[in-house]
Design an enzyme around this catalytic site. Structure first.
Site, short mmCIF file in Angstrom:
data_model
loop_
_atom_site.label_atom_id
_atom_site.label_comp_id
_atom_site.label_asym_id
_atom_site.label_seq_id
_atom_site.Cartn_x
_atom_site.Cartn_y
_atom_site.Cartn_z
N GLY A 26 7.12 -5.31 -11.60
CA GLY A 26 7.96 -6.38 -12.09
C GLY A 26 8.10 -6.39 -13.60
O GLY A 26 7.50 -5.60 -14.33
N GLY A 81 2.32 -9.62 -11.38
CA GLY A 81 3.10 -10.80 -11.71
C GLY A 81 3.25 -11.72 -10.51
O GLY A 81 2.69 -11.47 -9.45
N ALA A 82 4.01 -12.79 -10.69
CA ALA A 82 4.27 -13.74 -9.60
C ALA A 82 5.61 -14.41 -9.84
O ALA A 82 6.08 -14.53 -10.97
CB ALA A 82 3.16 -14.78 -9.51
N GLU A 102 1.78 -4.64 -2.85
CA GLU A 102 1.08 -5.50 -3.80
C GLU A 102 -0.08 -6.22 -3.12
O GLU A 102 -1.18 -6.32 -3.68
CB GLU A 102 2.05 -6.51 -4.41
CG GLU A 102 3.01 -5.90 -5.41
CD GLU A 102 4.08 -6.86 -5.88
OE1 GLU A 102 4.71 -6.57 -6.92
OE2 GLU A 102 4.30 -7.91 -5.23
#
EC number: 5.3.1.6
Length: 220
Positions: A26, A81-82, A102
């Protein structure tokens, strides 16, 4: 420096000599990988497992040594990331399409360090569509069963064609009208649907969140 870059570069400091780490996917992790590439030039020695073909290609460009998850018992940490982070450090991930890999890499790590800018902090999960990876066979039947849980669904497309993950699966993006009140229960319900491979709900996996804010780094 933008807030994603601030968080991403800061997280690179968690990587030490001799570590085996997971590298997420990301726009925020991009900055971590770039910083780690600089540290490799400076002499840092570590090995990494990429969570996507995109991350693999970037790491190779920067001469970051890569290994297979099959060749290690566990990883020291994963940086990822999120799309959303709630106050309990529960996450929605998968906006970039790599949620299955992930989650496999994160679950094989002693620590999961999540990096994001402050816009990703939410009171309740569910404003961002929840991605669900499903197998292509009879995908419409699987989508109908997902809809029965009370959400609106969209088959993910890319360039007007069905989006295909690195695992040759499809992604259904789901919006729940009143947010997600119980992420643990919803994850369990979704996983019981035949045809669902994995959900973008990351429950009780995060060790630390590194948030880039206008006032600097915030740790959760």
């Amino acid at each position: 420096m933008n807030l994603k870059q601030l968080a991403g570069e800061y997280a690179a400091n968690f990587v030490n000599d001799g570590m085996k780490i997971g590298l997420g996917t990301g726009s925020t992790v991009y900055w971590t990988i770039q910083k780690l590439g600089e540290r490799v030039k400076e002499g840092l020695s570590f090995q990494a497992v990429p969570t996507s073909k995109e991350t693999e290609a970037l790491a190779q460009q920067l001469n970051i040594p890569l290994i297979s998850l099959n060749d290690v018992q566990s990883l020291d940490l994963t940086i990822d990331g999120a799309d959303e982070i709630d106050s309990n450090l529960q996450l929605i991930k998968g906006g970039g399409g790599a949620l299955l890999r992930e989650k496999i890499v994160a679950s094989s790590s002693k620590k999961l360090i999540i990096i994001a800018d402050e816009s990703k902090l939410v009171t309740h999960l569910g404003t961002f569509p929840l991605p669900i990876e499903i197998i292509p066979f009879s995908w419409k039947q699987t989508e109908n069963k997902i809809q029965s849980l009370g959400c609106q669904t969209t088959l993910r497309l890319k360039n007007n064609e069905t989006y295909i993950t690195d695992n040759n699966n499809m992604i259904i993006d789901c919006i729940f009208p009143n947010h997600i009140s119980n992420p643990v229960h919803l994850h369990t319900q979704l996983k019981m649907i035949t045809g669902v491979v994995e959900t973008g709900l990351f429950i009780s996996m995060t060790s630390t969140a590194i948030i880039g804010t206008k006032n600097g780094i915030k740790k959760l």
